[in-house]
Design an enzyme around this catalytic site. Structure first.
Site, short mmCIF file in Angstrom:
data_model
loop_
_atom_site.label_atom_id
_atom_site.label_comp_id
_atom_site.label_asym_id
_atom_site.label_seq_id
_atom_site.Cartn_x
_atom_site.Cartn_y
_atom_site.Cartn_z
N GLU B 47 0.93 -1.02 -0.13
CA GLU B 47 -0.13 -0.05 0.12
C GLU B 47 0.73 1.05 -0.08
OE1 GLU B 47 -2.00 0.02 3.84
OE2 GLU B 47 -3.60 1.66 3.05
N LYS B 118 -9.12 2.20 -1.97
CA LYS B 118 -9.42 1.66 -0.58
C LYS B 118 -10.95 2.10 -0.24
CE LYS B 118 -6.94 0.90 3.74
NZ LYS B 118 -5.83 1.31 4.43
N CYS B 151 -5.34 -3.38 2.38
CA CYS B 151 -5.05 -3.36 3.96
C CYS B 151 -6.38 -3.46 4.56
CB CYS B 151 -4.22 -2.14 4.24
SG CYS B 151 -3.49 -2.31 5.89
#
Lengths: 297, 297
Positions: B47, B118, B151
């Site tokens: 990330e 995300k 994540c």
């Protein structure tokens, strides 16, 4: 401690004998008494702890099934009253409709509060049981809100999530986990799911597995109590035995994760109700003729 | 091996430096070259590997953001072409609408195939980024169908499930996992979720975490490749480094679990679309006045 949200939880790892209804009832009763002696407010017993697991066929399962007003549940009702604790336990149930089900009961102070019929059947259970058709329960008790999932039910993250969304503080998992393959290291599969479910939902998981060998099947012995961080509060029980831990219900009711997050509040259900975005490209499976180019299902 | 469904996967554990765009691009390029040298068909980078993570404020994040036709992605497109592999990598993105997003790209043979923004932001990311509003993608590539979760996205079982239901063979997880508390034993939290997601979906998980210390934040270094049994195929990387494993896409397309089960086919969506059954009893929270008797939400 009056006013406290702390209490003691016990999980009993047992080795029932197939077909020995009386002996298994005695085994369960001893575990319940031991949990009470240890000061537990709730005790979880394994899946099918009345009957054993490795049925020769559906007929044998039916012969060992009993209704929830039969001797096992009646006995547990009396014990729950005598000992003043909540009992969650698995049994081979003869349901009102005549179906044989793999069920778990929640009992407090002589009362049968809920019956959960396992909704996800594993392997040969499909030959012996009719799966449940009702969502799993969350039961309000004096030992907090107890969600129930039976063994393979808990393998489905949807189940653990829905119990958590419905307010479960503790998810009780009566289990019979057979050894399937070389165990995963450093944590066996059934402990990984318990720890993951606990941490992503910030809920306690109290899992009571079985032990011993039955008709050639070996059992994992994955009994455990896990806290909302995903931390195991108990050591592995090597055989039959009682595991206990002190838990704090308030921790399971606080879904905050760090300073700005909340594991339930951060969900994006508007995204989950849609399918993932599938991006086709010309670089697809044609480069790998060994794979069937089946449609993405 | 033509016709085989086996291929080599690499995850690069890196230590980007906050603000050092050129250095971080070089660091990523070296990792991509190393993955190609190791014979990888796909490489996953962490990330935000272009920018670093611990932004002082939103302004700094914006100053380090770049569009997906900017130099980082252009560079990766060239490298993907030169080396003949698929790249999945996280970047600090300046989106077309002017929003700064925590994104990941999937690139093959010079082409940008997909961008995932995300959807679940962690902690101070909420101050710097606008979350994505589109379900995560599954991208058809010559290295199989690659799902993407960044994540904290991967902490949501819903995300890993929807990617698996959409046909992902491999879920690539660019990650920056800060050390939050005493690590769980024997498996840290970010490895538990990776192993659990892999086993309950029977999918590969290829997770590229970061390492080192940045502005006082330490990183877990939870890079890993997990197989559909939930088995870790890699050892922990102690610092920066490349982890590789050979995987078999055919294994991720076979959802059978034992002789009579199928981890996706056994789902009971008709139960999950309803709430868990809540059983109120007179033994409820009144016995524990320390707990707020809030309605079950």
């Amino acid at each position: 401690m009056p006013g406290s949200s702390e209490l003691r939880v016990a999980v009993a790892q047992l080795a029932p004998r197939i077909g020995d209804l009386d002996g298994n009832r005695q085994r369960a009763a001893s575990a319940i008494a031991a949990a009470a002696d240890a000061g537990a407010a709730v005790v979880v017993l394994p899946e099918l702890c009345t009957s054993g697991y490795v049925f020769a066929d559906a007929r044998e399962a039916r012969a060992l099934a009993e209704p929830v007003d039969g001797p096992s549940v009646e006995g547990w009702r009396a014990l729950a009253g005598d000992h003043g604790l909540v009992i969650v336990a698995g049994l081979c149930e003869l349901d009102d409709d005549g179906a044989v089900r793999n069920s778990a009961v929640v009992i407090e102070r002589g009362e049968l509060l809920a019956v959960h019929r396992k909704a996800h059947l594993w392997d040969r259970e499909k030959l012996c049981f009719v799966p449940g058709s009702v969502p799993p329960p969350v039961v309000q008790t004096s030992a907090g809100r107890i969600g129930v999932a039976v063994c393979y039910d808990a393998f489905f993250p949807e189940v653990m999530r829905m119990l958590s969304l419905a307010g479960a503080d503790i998810i009780a998992v009566p289990m019979n986990a057979p050894v399937l393959a070389p165990p995963l290291e450093p944590l066996v599969a059934d402990l990984i799911t318990a720890c993951a479910s606990a941490q992503v939902n910030r809920v306690y998981v109290a899992q009571a597995d079985r032990t011993g060998t039955e008709r050639g099947v070996e059992w994992v012995g994955a009994s455990v109590i896990v806290d909302p961080d995903g931390r195991m509060l108990t050591e592995k029980a090597p055989g039959e035995g009682l595991l206990t831990a002190t838990i704090d219900l308030a921790r399971a009711r606080d879904k905050a994760f760090g300073q700005r997050n909340d594991v339930l509040g951060d969900r994006r259900p508007e995204l989950y109700s849609r399918a993932a975005t599938v991006v086709a490209s010309e670089h697809g499976d044609t480069a790998r003729p060994g794979l069937a180019s089946s449609a993405i299902a």
